[in-house]
Structure formats: C-alpha cells, structure tokens
Write a protein that holds these residues in place. Sequence first.
Motif, PDB file in Angstrom:
ATOM      1  N   ALA A 220      -1.536  -2.746   5.907  1.00 35.51           N
ATOM      2  CA  ALA A 220      -0.942  -3.856   5.170  1.00 35.51           C
ATOM      3  C   ALA A 220      -1.270  -3.748   3.686  1.00 35.51           C
ATOM      4  CB  ALA A 220      -1.444  -5.190   5.725  1.00 35.51           C
ATOM      5  N   PHE A 221      -2.500  -3.354   3.373  1.00 37.08           N
ATOM      6  CA  PHE A 221      -2.893  -3.175   1.979  1.00 37.08           C
ATOM      7  C   PHE A 221      -2.050  -2.081   1.330  1.00 37.08           C
ATOM      8  CE2 PHE A 221      -5.438  -1.334  -1.423  1.00 37.08           C
ATOM      9  CZ  PHE A 221      -5.906  -2.455  -2.087  1.00 37.08           C
ATOM     10  N   ARG A 222      -1.879  -0.968   2.039  1.00 42.29           N
ATOM     11  CA  ARG A 222      -1.125   0.156   1.484  1.00 42.29           C
ATOM     12  C   ARG A 222       0.350  -0.204   1.304  1.00 42.29           C
ATOM     13  NH1 ARG A 222      -3.689   5.257   2.143  1.00 42.29           N
ATOM     14  NH2 ARG A 222      -1.667   6.262   2.450  1.00 42.29           N
ATOM     15  N   GLU A 223       0.921  -0.933   2.263  1.00 50.83           N
ATOM     16  CA  GLU A 223       2.327  -1.316   2.137  1.00 50.83           C
ATOM     17  C   GLU A 223       2.527  -2.231   0.928  1.00 50.83           C
ATOM     18  OE1 GLU A 223       5.905  -3.342   4.804  1.00 50.83           O
ATOM     19  OE2 GLU A 223       3.816  -3.866   5.216  1.00 50.83           O
ATOM     20  N   THR A 224       1.612  -3.172   0.747  1.00 55.14           N
ATOM     21  CA  THR A 224       1.722  -4.101  -0.382  1.00 55.14           C
ATOM     22  C   THR A 224       1.567  -3.374  -1.705  1.00 55.14           C
ATOM     23  OG1 THR A 224       0.789  -5.861   1.001  1.00 55.14           O
ATOM     24  CG2 THR A 224       0.780  -6.218  -1.370  1.00 55.14           C
ATOM     25  N   VAL A 225       0.562  -2.532  -1.798  1.00 55.34           N
ATOM     26  CA  VAL A 225       0.293  -1.824  -3.047  1.00 55.34           C
ATOM     27  C   VAL A 225       1.426  -0.866  -3.405  1.00 55.34           C
ATOM     28  CG1 VAL A 225      -1.215  -0.063  -4.059  1.00 55.34           C
ATOM     29  CG2 VAL A 225      -2.210  -2.071  -2.975  1.00 55.34           C
ATOM     30  N   SER A 226       2.000  -0.194  -2.407  1.00 57.53           N
ATOM     31  CA  SER A 226       3.067   0.768  -2.701  1.00 57.53           C
ATOM     32  C   SER A 226       4.281   0.099  -3.325  1.00 57.53           C
ATOM     33  CB  SER A 226       3.472   1.506  -1.427  1.00 57.53           C
ATOM     34  OG  SER A 226       4.106   0.624  -0.517  1.00 57.53           O
ATOM     35  N   LEU A 227       4.527  -1.164  -2.987  1.00 51.97           N
ATOM     36  CA  LEU A 227       5.648  -1.898  -3.570  1.00 51.97           C
ATOM     37  C   LEU A 227       5.282  -2.584  -4.872  1.00 51.97           C
ATOM     38  CD1 LEU A 227       8.515  -3.243  -3.457  1.00 51.97           C
ATOM     39  CD2 LEU A 227       7.417  -5.097  -2.179  1.00 51.97           C
ATOM     40  N   MET A 228       4.103  -3.228  -4.919  1.00 55.47           N
ATOM     41  CA  MET A 228       3.832  -4.213  -5.962  1.00 55.47           C
ATOM     42  C   MET A 228       2.887  -3.765  -7.059  1.00 55.47           C
ATOM     43  SD  MET A 228       3.649  -7.724  -3.705  1.00 55.47           S
ATOM     44  CE  MET A 228       3.796  -8.716  -5.193  1.00 55.47           C
ATOM     45  N   LEU A 229       2.082  -2.728  -6.816  1.00 54.74           N
ATOM     46  CA  LEU A 229       1.060  -2.378  -7.795  1.00 54.74           C
ATOM     47  C   LEU A 229       1.653  -2.003  -9.148  1.00 54.74           C
ATOM     48  CD1 LEU A 229      -1.895  -1.890  -8.523  1.00 54.74           C
ATOM     49  CD2 LEU A 229      -1.649   0.447  -7.658  1.00 54.74           C
ATOM     50  N   LEU A 230       2.612  -1.089  -9.166  1.00 58.83           N
ATOM     51  CA  LEU A 230       3.174  -0.654 -10.449  1.00 58.83           C
ATOM     52  C   LEU A 230       3.878  -1.795 -11.195  1.00 58.83           C
ATOM     53  CD1 LEU A 230       4.389   2.970  -9.726  1.00 58.83           C
ATOM     54  CD2 LEU A 230       2.682   2.261 -11.387  1.00 58.83           C
ATOM     55  N   PRO A 231       4.752  -2.585 -10.540  1.00 59.53           N
ATOM     56  CA  PRO A 231       5.318  -3.734 -11.263  1.00 59.53           C
ATOM     57  C   PRO A 231       4.250  -4.694 -11.782  1.00 59.53           C
ATOM     58  CG  PRO A 231       6.587  -3.299  -9.283  1.00 59.53           C
ATOM     59  CD  PRO A 231       5.378  -2.422  -9.219  1.00 59.53           C
ATOM     60  N   HIS A 232       3.184  -4.892 -10.995  1.00 58.32           N
ATOM     61  CA  HIS A 232       2.111  -5.792 -11.435  1.00 58.32           C
ATOM     62  C   HIS A 232       1.427  -5.259 -12.688  1.00 58.32           C
ATOM     63  CE1 HIS A 232      -0.905  -8.899  -9.624  1.00 58.32           C
ATOM     64  NE2 HIS A 232      -0.747  -9.064 -10.915  1.00 58.32           N
ATOM     65  N   THR A 233       1.143  -3.963 -12.714  1.00 59.74           N
ATOM     66  CA  THR A 233       0.494  -3.383 -13.888  1.00 59.74           C
ATOM     67  C   THR A 233       1.424  -3.392 -15.104  1.00 59.74           C
ATOM     68  OG1 THR A 233       1.145  -1.144 -13.251  1.00 59.74           O
ATOM     69  CG2 THR A 233      -0.970  -1.912 -12.464  1.00 59.74           C
ATOM     70  N   VAL A 234       2.725  -3.195 -14.863  1.00 58.99           N
ATOM     71  CA  VAL A 234       3.694  -3.268 -15.968  1.00 58.99           C
ATOM     72  C   VAL A 234       3.719  -4.679 -16.553  1.00 58.99           C
ATOM     73  CG1 VAL A 234       6.159  -3.191 -16.520  1.00 58.99           C
ATOM     74  CG2 VAL A 234       5.115  -1.346 -15.193  1.00 58.99           C
ATOM     75  N   PHE A 235       3.768  -5.666 -15.682  1.00 57.21           N
ATOM     76  CA  PHE A 235       3.772  -7.055 -16.158  1.00 57.21           C
ATOM     77  C   PHE A 235       2.508  -7.359 -16.955  1.00 57.21           C
ATOM     78  CE2 PHE A 235       2.539 -11.539 -15.178  1.00 57.21           C
ATOM     79  CZ  PHE A 235       3.461 -12.149 -16.016  1.00 57.21           C
ATOM     80  N   PHE A 236       1.369  -7.003 -16.381  1.00 55.78           N
ATOM     81  CA  PHE A 236       0.097  -7.304 -17.041  1.00 55.78           C
ATOM     82  C   PHE A 236      -0.030  -6.563 -18.367  1.00 55.78           C
ATOM     83  CE2 PHE A 236      -4.511  -7.047 -17.659  1.00 55.78           C
ATOM     84  CZ  PHE A 236      -4.902  -8.332 -17.364  1.00 55.78           C
TER      85      PHE A 236
END
Length: 434
Positions: A220-236
Amino acid sequence: MATLKQEWPAGQLPAAAVFFQVFLPFALGHYLSCLLRTANAVLTPQLVAALGLSSLQLGVLSSVFFFAFALAQLPIGIALDRYGPRRVQSTLLVVAALGVLLFSRGESFAALLCARAIMGLGLGGSFMAAVKAISTWVPAAQLTAVHGYLIAIGGLGAASATRPLQLALQASDWRGVLACLAVATLLVSLLVRRWAPAAPPSPHRPVTLASLRDVYRNPAFRETVSLMLLPHTVFFGIQGLWIGKWLADVVRLPDGALATLLMLGMGAVIVGAVGVGKLAERAARRGMRTLDVAAGGIVVFVAIQCAFVLNFAPSLLLLSVGFTLVGTFTGLEYAIVSQSVPAALAGRAATCLNLLIFIGAFAVQAGFGVILSFWTPNAAQQYPVQAYQAAFGVLVALQLPGLVRFFLRRYRAAAAASGKMARCTAITSLEGSI
C-alpha cells in the motif's frame, strides 16, 4: 469531556476531547513549525542590518534548518511508534524553544547557524506527531477531513510569517519577536504534555533497519508513493520557491501585486486542504478509495502544469492560484499511508514518507534552478519564458509515468474483476441448467 487521567482505547475518545486534547495541541505545534520555518524570508533585512550577513550566509542559514529537519525524520518516526506522540512532541518542542531563544540572542553567524539547526531538529516532528496522534484517536471515517484541517493550520502558520510578522516587527525588533515565539513554543510544549492523552499501549517492534525496510516494502505504501510522491514534491518545491519567481519573470507582476497574489495562493492552500479532506470523506462514504480521489486531483494538477508549459497567457494568474489550490490533493498522501499500513508502523511510515517528500522537494527546487541556468537572464535578472517552459516540461514528464502506471493497474484490476464475475455467472447458469 474525558479527564486527563482516564484511559481510553484508540479511536474512542469523545468528540470534544478529540478536538481539545488531540487536534488543538498538536495542530498548534504544526502551526508554529510552519511559521518559524518560513520566518527568515521576512527577517532577512533585519538580520543583514544587525549582523551584516552576506547572501551566501543567508542561504546557508535558511537551508541548515531543513538539513536538521531531514536528519531528524527517521529517528523521530521510530520514537513516535515507541513512546507515543505526547512524550515525543512535548520534548522536541522544548528543544525547538531553546533553538528559537538562542537565535534571538545570537551575535554571530556561527551562533545563528547552530541555533537554526537546533530549531530544525526540535520542529522536525511537529507534523508527524500530529499525524500519529490523529491516526490514533480520530475514527477512520473522519481521518482524511481532519488531515485536511491540519494541513490548513500549517498554511495559516506560513501565512502568519508574512504580513502578520511584518506588523509584529513594527512593535518590536526581530530579537523581541523571536523571544516571544520561543515562549509560545514552550507553552505549546506544556500544553501537549499536560493536556494530550497518552498513547494506548501497543507491542513494540525491535528498532532495526529491517523494520524500516518493512515500510518501503509495504504494498500500500509503494502504490501510494508511486502515484503521489513526485506530484507532492513538485507542489512543495514549486509553491515554496519558484512560483513567485515565475510570476515575476513571465507574468511581469510588480512587487505589490505579486505579494497580493502569493497571499491569495496561500489562502487557496488553506481552502483546498479543508475542501479536499471533505471531498475524500464524502467519497469514502460512497465506497470510493481515497487514492482514487487523489488520482483525479493529480490529473488536474498535471494539466495545470501543462498549461504553464504551453504558456497559456490569458489565464496565467488564475492558473497560479489553481496550482496551489489543486496541489493540496497531494496532501492526501499522508492520510492514505496512515490508513493503509499496520498501526505499529504508522509513525515510521509517516516519517519515511516525509523524508522522501522533503528530499524530493529540494531536488525539484535545485533541478528547476539548474534548468533555468541554461538560459541567460536579462538585466533585471529575469529568465525568458522558454526557460520556464522547459523546466515545467521536465516536471510534467517526470510525473506522467506514475499516472500511467496507476490507471493501467486500475484497468487491469477492473478487467480481472469483470472476468471473474463473468465466470461466476457462467458457472451459475450451467449449474441451473443441470
């Protein structure tokens, strides 16, 4: 309301106690963390006037906070799982208060540097402690909405480090203002210690590298990170540094209009955080996964960046606010992870996620600047439109694979479920005919 001495099982505090004893104390810590993290932008003229700091020293002084913040993430995550958010956060806020006080009394660059590092260390667990406490005491059905409120409080803290802090500097100098903030940080520490409930007992896992690897290996952690990590870092990364420079260089906004628009964008973060949390909560009641809600928001978020790449001039001002508003969908990542991993890993999962986001955001900030440096700025140090189009184009290209993989997985899962249903129907029909 529950008394402070009464023991309550996880998730079973009365609603009023959840707000006053859990959300409020930890949200105040997160508020102060965001305020103090961004305060140097307003304090810079006073620091230069008082100590004659160079631009290089100012850059190092700001970045050491984040360096200490990043180093603290994994140890704090382990401590949160082992000792609970009340003990960890109340202790760390005392450290933060000491750092703020030392900064207010600093007479040299070295003294300020050490104080700023101590500040970053002490504030490194504010958001994660709040996430851990909320995950423990807030019912799962309300978790995404409450996470949204927490992110909104952080946005309010960052907004307080702009115009409100400037007004405070008119009543006192920077040393006096920081001394007051040190006292406020200590008071919040006492509030957490005396008022927040103790975490219910839970079995402690050995603190090993394997236990940290368990977080990264969790499906579940890997599925979430694969989708959301890069957009989250771009936003931040972009919202925290480059959106203002883009508005100044490409849209050519004057300073006054730029400050107003940035303040409006900060308001959009607050509104978006609350609204996205509510949206996810309502979607969950209808059986929709929070990750699917986040995926829809990320599609719009990437589409806005595509408009930046195309330099869609008629709506650039509106798009800049939309970037911060829709970007708050990425904040669902914390709630999704905290709901998906085992309770014993919740603190470590949140801090592992925070560490990844933090490192990624700095990679985005630095990488964006490297791409811009391939173009020569004009006499006013403004980069051409083409430089920003290239930089945003690279960001879009990095985010698209995660979206494609997510929707491919969803399509395959839906196809498999449809095939299984068809087989069951066929077997049922065959049995009926026999």
